[in-house]
Write a protein that holds these residues in place. Sequence first.
Motif, PDB file in Angstrom:
ATOM      1  N   LEU A  36       0.815  -1.258  -0.062  1.00  0.00           N
ATOM      2  CA  LEU A  36       0.293  -0.033   0.111  1.00  0.00           C
ATOM      3  C   LEU A  36       0.848   1.305   0.055  1.00  0.00           C
ATOM      4  N   LYS A  37       1.862   1.039   0.503  1.00  0.00           N
ATOM      5  CA  LYS A  37       2.689   2.249   0.830  1.00  0.00           C
ATOM      6  C   LYS A  37       3.339   2.838  -0.544  1.00  0.00           C
ATOM      7  N   GLN A  38       3.548   1.884  -1.532  1.00  0.00           N
ATOM      8  CA  GLN A  38       4.154   2.017  -2.901  1.00  0.00           C
ATOM      9  C   GLN A  38       2.930   2.880  -3.510  1.00  0.00           C
ATOM     10  N   ALA A  39       1.663   2.254  -3.448  1.00  0.00           N
ATOM     11  CA  ALA A  39       0.630   3.162  -4.106  1.00  0.00           C
ATOM     12  C   ALA A  39       0.430   4.598  -3.655  1.00  0.00           C
ATOM     13  N   GLN A  40       0.568   4.618  -2.558  1.00  0.00           N
ATOM     14  CA  GLN A  40       0.411   5.848  -1.421  1.00  0.00           C
ATOM     15  C   GLN A  40       1.719   7.238  -2.227  1.00  0.00           C
ATOM     16  N   GLN A  41       2.805   6.395  -2.336  1.00  0.00           N
ATOM     17  CA  GLN A  41       3.881   7.389  -2.797  1.00  0.00           C
ATOM     18  C   GLN A  41       3.611   7.940  -4.206  1.00  0.00           C
ATOM     19  N   ARG A  42       2.910   6.825  -4.980  1.00  0.00           N
ATOM     20  CA  ARG A  42       2.875   7.279  -6.444  1.00  0.00           C
ATOM     21  C   ARG A  42       1.716   8.587  -6.245  1.00  0.00           C
ATOM     22  N   ILE A  43       0.829   8.279  -5.388  1.00  0.00           N
ATOM     23  CA  ILE A  43      -0.259   9.323  -5.525  1.00  0.00           C
ATOM     24  C   ILE A  43       0.428  10.730  -4.949  1.00  0.00           C
ATOM     25  N   ARG A  44       1.125  10.646  -3.855  1.00  0.00           N
ATOM     26  CA  ARG A  44       1.850  12.009  -3.489  1.00  0.00           C
ATOM     27  C   ARG A  44       2.727  12.640  -4.401  1.00  0.00           C
ATOM     28  N   ARG A  45       3.327  11.762  -5.251  1.00  0.00           N
ATOM     29  CA  ARG A  45       4.192  12.207  -6.397  1.00  0.00           C
ATOM     30  C   ARG A  45       3.484  12.787  -7.451  1.00  0.00           C
ATOM     31  N   GLY A  46       2.205  12.703  -7.365  1.00  0.00           N
ATOM     32  CA  GLY A  46       1.450  13.611  -8.392  1.00  0.00           C
ATOM     33  C   GLY A  46       1.165  12.542  -9.830  1.00  0.00           C
ATOM     34  N   GLU A  47       1.402  11.460  -9.472  1.00  0.00           N
ATOM     35  CA  GLU A  47       1.397  10.548 -10.899  1.00  0.00           C
ATOM     36  C   GLU A  47      -0.268  10.082 -11.190  1.00  0.00           C
ATOM     37  N   VAL A  48      -1.032  10.352 -10.452  1.00  0.00           N
ATOM     38  CA  VAL A  48      -2.464   9.811 -10.251  1.00  0.00           C
ATOM     39  C   VAL A  48      -3.501  10.940 -10.469  1.00  0.00           C
ATOM     40  N   SER A  49      -4.420  10.867 -11.321  1.00  0.00           N
ATOM     41  CA  SER A  49      -5.522  11.754 -11.642  1.00  0.00           C
ATOM     42  C   SER A  49      -7.144  11.207 -11.560  1.00  0.00           C
ATOM     43  N   VAL A  50      -7.934  11.880 -11.200  1.00  0.00           N
ATOM     44  CA  VAL A  50      -9.146  11.513 -10.782  1.00  0.00           C
ATOM     45  C   VAL A  50      -9.969  12.432 -11.807  1.00  0.00           C
ATOM     46  N   ASP A  51     -10.685  11.870 -12.880  1.00  0.00           N
ATOM     47  CA  ASP A  51     -11.330  12.586 -13.848  1.00  0.00           C
ATOM     48  C   ASP A  51     -10.570  13.725 -14.369  1.00  0.00           C
TER      49      ASP A  51
END
Length: 258
Positions: A36-51
Motif C-alpha cells: 500500500l505504501k508504494q501506491a501512496q507514494q505514487r499518489i503523493r508524487r502527482g502520478e495519479v489523476s481522478v477525472d
Amino acid sequence: PSPGAPTVERTDKDMVRLDHALRAWATASSEHSVPLKQAQQRIRRGEVSVDGTVVTEPRHQVVPGVESIACDGSPVPAGEHSFCLMHKPPGYICQRHPRDPSVYDLVPEHLRRPDLAACGRLDRDTTGMLLFATDGGVQSLLLHPTSRVWKEYTAVLQEDCSALRPGAQAAFEAGMQLADGLQCAPAGLEAVGASTVRVRVHEGHFHQAERFLSGCVHSHGVGSDAGLTSQVKRMLAEVGGTVKALHRDAFGALSDGD
C-alpha cells in the motif's frame, strides 16, 4: 477533500480510498502483492489523476467505475472482486509462508490472485470456515471492532463441561477480564455436549491487543497466534476449560455449511 479534487455525487457504499483502488489495480496487473505504501507514494508524487485532475491525497475517496482514475496517463479500471469460502483443515497457517503449509496453498489455481487475502486468521490447529476476499474495504468492515461481526466456534474440551467453574456462562456474557488485564467483550457460552461448548464472540473492546499479541507468538516465527481463536482458548481456560479442538462454525451471516 484534496485541493482541486473533482466533485461527484457519491454513496458511502460505493466509495473507496484512492490508494486502495490503485493498489488493487497494481496488484492485479502483477504477479505479486503491491505494498500500500508504494501506491501512496505514487499518489503523493502527482502520478495519479481522478477525472483528469491530479490528486495527491492517498485517502481521497473515489467511486471506481464512475470516476475515471489514471496513473501516469494509463487508465485504472475498476475491476471485479473475488470472494471464496474454505473449510480449513488442521495443520495449516493463515499466512503466506515459503516453508510452512499455508491455506493459500489450498486455494484452487483458478481462484488464486495476488490480492486475495484471508479475512482474519485461524491458528494452525483450528479448523472451520475461512473467508477470502480481494476487497480490502469488505475485509476491514468484517474485522473492525466497531462492526461487531460475530464469530461462532465449537470447542471440544479435555474436561467434562460440568468441570467448568460455576458462573462460567455469566462471566462470558458480562465480558471477562483475563489475568494479564485484557478486557474481553461480552460473549456467549453454551454447553452442547458432555465435553463440547459453543462460543460466540466478536472482536470489539479488545483494548490491550498489543499486550495480548506479545504473548501469543508461534514457535515457527510467523506471527501472532491468530488473535481471536487464541482469545477463545484463553477465555475458556479462565473458567477451567482446556481446549482439545476448536472449530469455527460461522462468521457473521456465513456458516460452515454455506
